[in-house]
Scaffold this motif. Sequence first.
Motif, mmCIF file in Angstrom:
data_model
loop_
_atom_site.group_PDB
_atom_site.id
_atom_site.type_symbol
_atom_site.label_atom_id
_atom_site.label_comp_id
_atom_site.label_asym_id
_atom_site.label_seq_id
_atom_site.Cartn_x
_atom_site.Cartn_y
_atom_site.Cartn_z
ATOM 1 N N ALA A 263 35.024 37.252 38.533
ATOM 2 C CA ALA A 263 34.957 36.086 37.651
ATOM 3 C C ALA A 263 35.837 34.929 38.114
ATOM 4 C CB ALA A 263 35.330 36.496 36.227
ATOM 5 N N GLU A 264 37.080 35.228 38.504
ATOM 6 C CA GLU A 264 38.022 34.143 38.799
ATOM 7 C C GLU A 264 38.105 33.807 40.282
ATOM 8 O OE1 GLU A 264 41.736 35.148 37.012
ATOM 9 O OE2 GLU A 264 40.987 34.841 34.971
ATOM 10 N N ASP A 265 37.353 34.517 41.103
ATOM 11 C CA ASP A 265 37.354 34.229 42.534
ATOM 12 C C ASP A 265 35.937 33.940 43.003
ATOM 13 O OD1 ASP A 265 37.776 33.992 45.212
ATOM 14 O OD2 ASP A 265 38.565 35.996 45.537
ATOM 15 N N SER A 270 34.752 28.061 46.310
ATOM 16 C CA SER A 270 34.359 26.750 46.833
ATOM 17 C C SER A 270 32.860 26.697 47.110
ATOM 18 C CB SER A 270 35.141 26.447 48.111
ATOM 19 O OG SER A 270 34.937 27.466 49.083
ATOM 20 N N GLU A 271 32.273 27.848 47.510
ATOM 21 C CA GLU A 271 30.836 27.855 47.775
ATOM 22 C C GLU A 271 30.048 27.621 46.494
ATOM 23 O OE1 GLU A 271 32.952 30.043 48.793
ATOM 24 O OE2 GLU A 271 32.781 30.322 50.967
ATOM 25 N N LEU A 339 24.020 37.384 43.378
ATOM 26 C CA LEU A 339 24.153 37.482 44.831
ATOM 27 C C LEU A 339 25.476 36.881 45.300
ATOM 28 C CD1 LEU A 339 20.508 36.633 45.956
ATOM 29 C CD2 LEU A 339 21.647 38.866 46.027
ATOM 30 N N ASP A 340 25.825 35.721 44.759
ATOM 31 C CA ASP A 340 27.103 35.107 45.129
ATOM 32 C C ASP A 340 28.269 36.004 44.729
ATOM 33 O OD1 ASP A 340 25.934 32.933 46.274
ATOM 34 O OD2 ASP A 340 26.197 31.606 44.556
ATOM 35 N N GLY A 341 28.159 36.605 43.539
ATOM 36 C CA GLY A 341 29.210 37.498 43.088
ATOM 37 C C GLY A 341 29.336 38.713 43.988
ATOM 38 N N LEU A 342 28.182 39.269 44.404
ATOM 39 C CA LEU A 342 28.209 40.430 45.285
ATOM 40 C C LEU A 342 28.820 40.081 46.634
ATOM 41 C CD1 LEU A 342 27.443 43.357 45.851
ATOM 42 C CD2 LEU A 342 25.157 42.572 46.503
ATOM 43 N N VAL A 343 28.465 38.917 47.175
ATOM 44 C CA VAL A 343 29.042 38.478 48.448
ATOM 45 C C VAL A 343 30.560 38.348 48.322
ATOM 46 C CG1 VAL A 343 29.192 36.554 50.070
ATOM 47 C CG2 VAL A 343 26.957 37.339 49.292
ATOM 48 N N ARG A 348 35.988 40.530 49.582
ATOM 49 C CA ARG A 348 37.300 41.034 49.188
ATOM 50 C C ARG A 348 37.485 42.484 49.606
ATOM 51 N NH1 ARG A 348 41.179 39.553 45.584
ATOM 52 N NH2 ARG A 348 40.571 37.474 46.280
ATOM 53 N N LEU A 349 36.412 43.293 49.474
ATOM 54 C CA LEU A 349 36.491 44.670 49.924
ATOM 55 C C LEU A 349 36.743 44.733 51.435
ATOM 56 C CD1 LEU A 349 33.650 46.398 47.855
ATOM 57 C CD2 LEU A 349 36.117 46.671 47.577
ATOM 58 N N GLY A 350 36.109 43.794 52.175
ATOM 59 C CA GLY A 350 36.364 43.724 53.615
ATOM 60 C C GLY A 350 37.818 43.418 53.904
ATOM 61 N N ASP A 351 38.386 42.470 53.134
ATOM 62 C CA ASP A 351 39.808 42.152 53.311
ATOM 63 C C ASP A 351 40.681 43.368 53.007
ATOM 64 O OD1 ASP A 351 39.076 39.580 53.935
ATOM 65 O OD2 ASP A 351 39.442 38.785 51.914
#
Length: 427
Positions: A263-265, A270-271, A339-343, A348-351
Amino acid sequence: MASTTPRAVLHVGAPKTGTTYLQAVLWRNREQLRAAGILYPLTRQAEHFAAALDLREMSWGGRVDGPWVGAWAPLADRMRAWEGSVVLSNELLGGVTPEQARTVADAAAGPSGREVHVVFTARDLARQLPSDWQEHLKHRHDITLPAFVGDLVSLGLDAPAPFGELFWGLHDAERVLRTWGTVVPPEQLHLVALPQQATGPHDLWERFAAPAALPPLTLDLAVEPRNVSLGVVEAEFVRRLNTQLKGRLAHRHYDPLVRKVLAEDALVSSERAQSPSERPTLPAAYQQWVEQRSRQLIEAVEQAGYDVCGDLADLMPGTAPGGRQPEDVAADDLLPVALDGLVGVLRRLGDVTDQVRVVRELERRLAERDAEVADLRADRDYWRDGGVAHRLVRLSDRHAWMMPARRAYVGGKRLLRRGEGEAGAGD
């Protein structure tokens, strides 16, 4: 004008009026404020929230015994010990009881009797109601906007928990200032009416600093906006997601994953900011009621004699009714948001995966170092405990040519013991 007499400034809300930005500015500039004689009495950025929870003995996230217990006393002690001015900001202070207000005011005044001023930043109810609704969605709730507003309108403070207390207890300027008026005179109660049209965060700081009588310091105001409100489509997506997550995601996982990451990220990144959906608006059925309640609020403030910064007319609803409502959001509208939320979540999971990999590499290196240290200690203990001596004795008993090595070792040990004894005597 800035005051030269030390004073205590208590910013008590309301939520969703730029409070997060103001608190971030105070935190970033705390050393410069301190050098100017003004204490922002926090040792960590979110300490004000924990202290307010403790002061009010509130539960949070279903817990009444969280890590905030005991957080108020050290913060209060810092304010009492300071000789200059102090500034404290937290939205939950808007909902204090008169007794709790006295506790805060006494700590803020300190032994020197600093003059206590209370600042309340306010926006019109037509914007605050839907803004507060989407904020609740980020904390697991799945109530619809019409039900949320309808309960608050018809039931007031008695609306289902936690909505009644957290809205009318914190957003109602008349109620909040009346409570603080039991311990602070009206001329020291400041209502900052925020304009209908956004004018930027720097203007917000100036509007706050004026009644707070902060000196004209050159502060770093370049703080990124945080706690950005969700658009109507994004909010409806989170609401429906909350319905699906009931009983399927622990609270300890919801807050970091859904509220912070999604929600907050991801949903205000920015996208997405390049094509955000419009903000939720007040359902048209409640526009007339909000206008009537806003007139009552303005009249109450005028009669109370509070210091007003800005134009009270800005507290009248300025948003025309009939904006897009959450129930108008179709499944096709939700797909791009999902889709944007999943990306965003996958990024973040990648980080996190990269961070875990780094941590594991560090753990591997530490394990190797620990093994090396263990080997060195074993060698040291072997020599110290006589392992070599035992072997020399056995070998020299069987082989005469090993006797010189045995005598040399025994002599060396005697010299070492003699040196240790002399060192001990010298100590």
